[in-house]
Motif scaffolding. Structure first.
Motif, mmCIF file in Angstrom:
data_model
loop_
_atom_site.group_PDB
_atom_site.id
_atom_site.type_symbol
_atom_site.label_atom_id
_atom_site.label_comp_id
_atom_site.label_asym_id
_atom_site.label_seq_id
_atom_site.Cartn_x
_atom_site.Cartn_y
_atom_site.Cartn_z
ATOM 1 N N ALA A 274 0.829 -1.211 0.000
ATOM 2 C CA ALA A 274 0.000 0.000 0.000
ATOM 3 C C ALA A 274 0.861 1.258 0.000
ATOM 4 O O ALA A 274 0.618 2.206 0.734
ATOM 5 N N ALA A 275 1.888 1.244 -0.844
ATOM 6 C CA ALA A 275 2.772 2.407 -0.918
ATOM 7 C C ALA A 275 2.039 3.584 -1.563
ATOM 8 O O ALA A 275 1.194 3.391 -2.423
ATOM 9 N N PHE A 276 2.352 4.793 -1.114
ATOM 10 C CA PHE A 276 1.840 5.988 -1.785
ATOM 11 C C PHE A 276 2.767 6.236 -2.968
ATOM 12 O O PHE A 276 3.861 6.762 -2.823
ATOM 13 N N LYS A 277 2.305 5.864 -4.150
ATOM 14 C CA LYS A 277 3.214 5.765 -5.295
ATOM 15 C C LYS A 277 3.762 7.104 -5.753
ATOM 16 O O LYS A 277 4.817 7.167 -6.358
ATOM 17 N N HIS A 278 3.003 8.156 -5.508
ATOM 18 C CA HIS A 278 3.464 9.450 -6.015
ATOM 19 C C HIS A 278 4.379 10.166 -5.042
ATOM 20 O O HIS A 278 4.783 11.287 -5.284
ATOM 21 N N MET A 279 4.690 9.506 -3.910
ATOM 22 C CA MET A 279 5.538 10.160 -2.926
ATOM 23 C C MET A 279 6.860 9.406 -2.789
ATOM 24 O O MET A 279 6.907 8.188 -2.928
ATOM 25 N N PHE B 30 4.295 10.853 6.105
ATOM 26 C CA PHE B 30 2.877 11.142 5.894
ATOM 27 C C PHE B 30 2.083 11.306 7.191
ATOM 28 O O PHE B 30 1.432 12.326 7.421
ATOM 29 N N LEU C 95 11.369 6.793 -5.450
ATOM 30 C CA LEU C 95 9.933 6.511 -5.448
ATOM 31 C C LEU C 95 9.742 5.031 -5.132
ATOM 32 O O LEU C 95 10.622 4.215 -5.420
ATOM 33 N N SER D 190 8.253 2.783 -6.583
ATOM 34 C CA SER D 190 8.395 1.885 -7.738
ATOM 35 C C SER D 190 9.853 1.539 -8.006
ATOM 36 O O SER D 190 10.146 0.613 -8.750
#
Lengths: 325, 280, 298
Positions: A84-89, A97, A129, A131
């Motif tokens: 559940a990573a915040f992909k844009h951060m 966060f 990131l 990803s």
């Protein structure tokens, strides 16, 4: 920060996910919720986190009734199977966060994030990131993110389920060491008995929405409360009609009195273990029952000089326990 | 795993709050006012004075236009399907200089105004001052103000639709099966027909139906290149405008109703094609 | 899989480019390895040749001729055309209305996509079909249906025919699917766990939406908005009956081009067309940049 679960039940339509659970999770420990898929363990974890509302019953965290407190204000760290990573951060932003939501001063956040990343060995990846990280690294980031808010309890839902065997093993050892450092009350869900036995202080076996047994790994392994727990924790075979662990069977000469006699069907070597499959006979020499699997160490097997087709005797080792029915 | 994930998804989103109903109502009202109601009025207008439909279908201007539209659509769809399959395979399966540019340019027709499409074709193939026009005229080939021009305009505007459906699917299925087939001795054509085509057929059909709907409905580009000559180069969409402006509104609505029917039918077909493909 | 249609006539661009790039990153090391400039077999080479020739004859050469025609008359011709008050007014009206429609689409499209993905109610599948109607419906029919609803014979007495608002309405109708269809697949891919994670970290519903969900959707929203804008500025068919084409009031750029063509002033038509082409190209480039950025992020 103990967790008390009282008379908690949850249904999804016709499906009973949890049937009247009563459970007390001790403060500071590392507890595993173990059971087969669909047995209700994830639902229980999500109820503790406030991500799911129970149909009835209460959840108490640290002596406070949290049943109606939303997830947002429960102060619970949650780690998901698929990160559940915040992909844009960036990694650092992910970890920050929860602190930014709490509007903590910038320098404090920076310090805390640096500490957390150091704890999970991701300091050099702060600006990447998600990803750009491997699965294991992402899960460590998720852990740092959950720990950053100094949660009262840390909940992990199949945290290593999406990782390959080797990384899974590494992370497992690492979680154990991390817990010894951080001491936060930790509950993790797993369907992997080896994982539970290796990592947890306490294991809660859950099946069909019910708690089957609670205890330390040794307790559960040696004194399973019922056949389900016996069969779920570790390998199992039948000798003379009774369930027994394959390594709790001793191979002796067929002439020894009061043993099950049989003929070796097959010998397989698996790493340091030798697995011997035996076809038992009755006194008249006719095959009876199912084949028995016996696990020996390599040196034992070598000493006994076993070969396929050989007649041998089998009996339970001393001290091996057959579960109370 | 996937099952539990989906179960969980529906679980946590199963909770309906006041916001859920508010958003749902807003969306339904918006779509009703913008699409559902106006489109349904075509049927109302068509059947309000009883015999608009039969009247329209007995008007040669309408029937000839519909027949022309059918022909043009058939040509455009066939051309775009063949072109689309070849280009999609080239773009996904091969590497060549300019590949990225080519695939970007292929989307261009969707962003160009139909009027500009008409103008562009006029400048290229116009009989008097077109770039190729006079030369073709000398060879006895006329494009503008006749069927080939209308086919070209229609093919232009619906060109990327098949490609856009095929490329993602081709990328997804990868080359493993094709390579396996080749290693078992299948030739390129056999491989395509027996391995590639079966796995892309639903996407292909989807692209074809979309091209069909788009081709039937082209208006602006066709209006310019066709010359809009009644009973000769006038397509169904041009008839709708013409009849409306000539105060034969019943005929206009009836023709529009037929076009709407086809468009909606095409959409229903593609919507029901989708799940079938997913179940496989 | 879920029953929602994730693919659509208009929404393919971002997710296609996105997944394509991802896939290349994940499993084809071939791309990274230095390779010969092409791997075309002979039949593939012939196929490429034929398609490029056809594509050039149909699309590239005619569009290039538009550009040549526009610049051939020199800068003067170009500026004269564009400084014609009626033409300038038409272009300005088109860009303005297309922009307003795009903004509304960004909001409404996202909301619709959200409801289609996250809500569940009888008739949802019908709405899926309805979203695509503006794409499949002939534009002239679109104009006609809007005219019968919001024209002089409007059953609810709203008559906006022949006004600026009619341009807005027509563009809103024809651009409806774009944002919905680009946002929908992204929303479907968005794991609910990510939102739950944000919640367990203390974020409110609103914070989860603004800090987690919205940033994930922004590339898709802007991609859809770009498509909607490009479509909006080039719209013709739905406007001819509805807007009345009144100079300085409801006449759009495409109608202007059409009248120039009718008056045999192809130079001026090409000039206006060039403006539209350039705007469309810019839209494509922006779209491409966005999808690359998204692909990199994964």
């Amino acid at each position: 920060m103990s967790i008390e679960i009282r008379d908690t039940a949850k249904n999804f339509g016709d499906f009973v996910a949890l049937a009247d659970i009563n459970l007390s999770i001790p403060s500071g420990g590392l507890t595993a919720l173990l059971g087969p898929s669909g047995g209700g363990k994830s639902t229980l974890l999500r109820i503790i986190a406030g991500l799911e509302t129970p149909d009835s019953g209460t959840v108490e965290i640290d002596g406070v009734d949290a049943t109606n407190v939303p997830a947002q204000r429960r102060g619970v760290g949650f780690v998901f199977q698929h990160y559940a990573a915040f992909k844009h951060m960036s990694v650092a932003k992910n970890v920050a966060f929860g602190l930014e939501i709490r509007k903590q001063p910038k320098d404090e956040i920076a310090q805390r994030v640096a500490d957390m990343l150091k704890l999970v060995h991701l300091s050099q990846f702060a600006d990447r990131l998600p990803s750009q990280l491997s699965g294991g690294q992402r899960q460590r980031m998720a852990l740092a993110r959950a720990l950053a808010i100094e949660p009262k309890v840390l909940l992990l839902d199949e945290p290593f389920g999406a990782l390959d065997a080797k990384v899974r093993k590494e992370l497992r050892d690492w979680l154990r060491r991390l817990h010894d450092e951080v001491h936060v009350t930790t509950v993790f869900v797993t369907h992997d008995q080896e994982e539970a036995l290796e990592v947890a202080d306490n294991i809660v076996v859950i099946n069909n929405g019910r708690v089957e047994q609670v205890g330390t790994p040794d307790d559960l392994y040696d004194n399973p409360a019922n056949e389900f727990v016996l069969s779920f924790l570790g390998p199992i075979t039948t000798l003379g009609g009774a369930a027994i662990r394959p390594h709790d069977i001793e191979v002796v000469s067929p002439t020894v009195p009061d043993v099950v006699t049989g003929e070796i069907v097959r010998i397989t070597r698996i790493g340091f273990e030798v697995r011997v499959v035996v076809q038992p006979f009755d006194t008249a020499g006719r095959p009876v029952d199912d084949q028995v699997t016996v696990t020996l160490t390599r040196s034992e097997a070598r000493e006994l000089g076993l070969t396929a087709g050989q007649r041998i005797g089998l009996r339970p080792r001393e001290g091996s326990l057959i579960p109370a029915r | 795993m996937a099952d539990t994930a989906i179960a969980r998804r529906t679980r946590s989103f199963g909770r309906k709050t006041r916001g859920t109903y508010l958003r749902r109502s807003l969306v339904i009202i918006y779509l009703t006012m913008l699409v559902i109601w106006p489109v349904s009025l075509v049927a109302v207008e068509t059947f309000s004075d009883g015999n608009s439909l039969t009247h329209a279908l007995s008007d040669p201007a309408v029937t000839k236009a519909i027949w022309l539209t059918v022909q043009v659509t058939a040509w455009a769809v066939v051309i775009n399907t063949v072109f689309g399959v070849i280009v999609s395979l080239l773009i996904v399966r091969y590497r060549f200089p300019g590949r990225r540019l080519y695939s970007t340019l292929l989307d261009l027709p969707l962003s160009v105004s139909p009027v500009v499409v008409g103008l562009a074709l006029l400048l290229a193939y116009g009989p008097r001052d077109g770039f190729f026009g006079p030369a073709l005229q000398d060879m006895g080939i006329s494009i503008i103000f006749s069927t080939p021009g209308i086919v070209m305009a229609t093919a232009f505007v619906s060109l990327p639709l098949v490609i856009r459906e095929l490329v993602p699917i081709l990328e997804e299925i990868g080359t493993d099966q094709e390579l396996a087939a080749r290693s078992l001795g299948a030739g390129p054509w056999q491989t395509f027909r027996r391995i590639t085509l079966p796995s892309i057929k639903w996407a292909l059909l989807y692209g074809v139906v979309l091209s069909l709907a788009r081709s039937l409905g082209e208006f602006g580009a066709v209006k310019i290149v066709s010359g809009n000559i009644s009973q000769r180069t006038q397509t169904a969409t041009l008839v709708v405008e013409d009849k409306y402006l000539e105060f034969e509104q019943g005929t206009a609505y009836a023709t529009a109703f037929l076009l709407t029917l086809i468009a909606v039918a095409a959409l229903v077909v593609v919507t029901f094609l989708r799940p079938k493909e997913e179940q496989k | 899989m879920t029953s929602t249609t994730t693919n659509s006539p208009v929404g393919g661009v971002t997710d296609t480019a996105d997944s394509g790039a991802l896939r290349a990153e994940n499993k084809s090391p071939r791309r990274r390895v230095k390779q010969s400039r092409h791997n075309l077999t002979r039949p593939a080479g012939i196929g490429l040749g034929i398609t490029v020739v056809w594509f050039s004859l149909l699309v590239l050469i005619p569009l290039t001729l538009v550009i040549i025609q526009a610049v051939e008359g020199g800068w003067d011709n170009f500026t004269t055309t564009l400084s014609n008050p009626q033409t300038a007014a038409a272009i300005w009206l088109t860009v303005r209305q297309a922009f307003l429609v795009t903004v509304l689409n960004a909001v409404a499209g996202t909301l619709i996509a959200w409801v289609l993905v996250r809500d569940n109610f009888p008739g949802k599948r019908a709405l899926e079909v309805i979203i695509d109607i503006p794409f499949a419906l002939p534009t002239i029919v679109a104009g006609l249906v809007l005219l019968s609803t919001y024209g002089p014979r409007s059953p609810i007495g709203i008559d906006i025919a022949n006004t600026e608002h009619s341009v807005f309405l027509a563009l809103l109708f024809v651009t409806l699917p774009f944002v919905v269809r680009t946002v929908q697949p992204v929303l479907l891919e968005l794991e609910p766990e990510v939102e739950e994670a944000a919640q367990s970290l203390g974020a409110s519903k609103f914070q989860t939406w603004t800090k987690i969900v919205l940033p994930a959707l922004v590339p898709a929203i802007s991609a859809g908005a770009t498509l909607a804008f490009a479509r909006g500025i080039s719209e013709y068919g739905s406007l001819v009956l509805l807007s009345g084409n009144l100079p300085f009031k409801s006449e759009v750029a495409a109608v202007r081009i059409f009248s120039y063509i009718e008056n045999d002033n192809v130079g001026a038509a090409a000039s206006v067309a060039l403006v539209l082409l350039v705007v469309a190209l810019i839209a494509i480039v922006i779209l491409d940049l966005i999808s690359r950025k998204v692909a990199r992020r994964g």
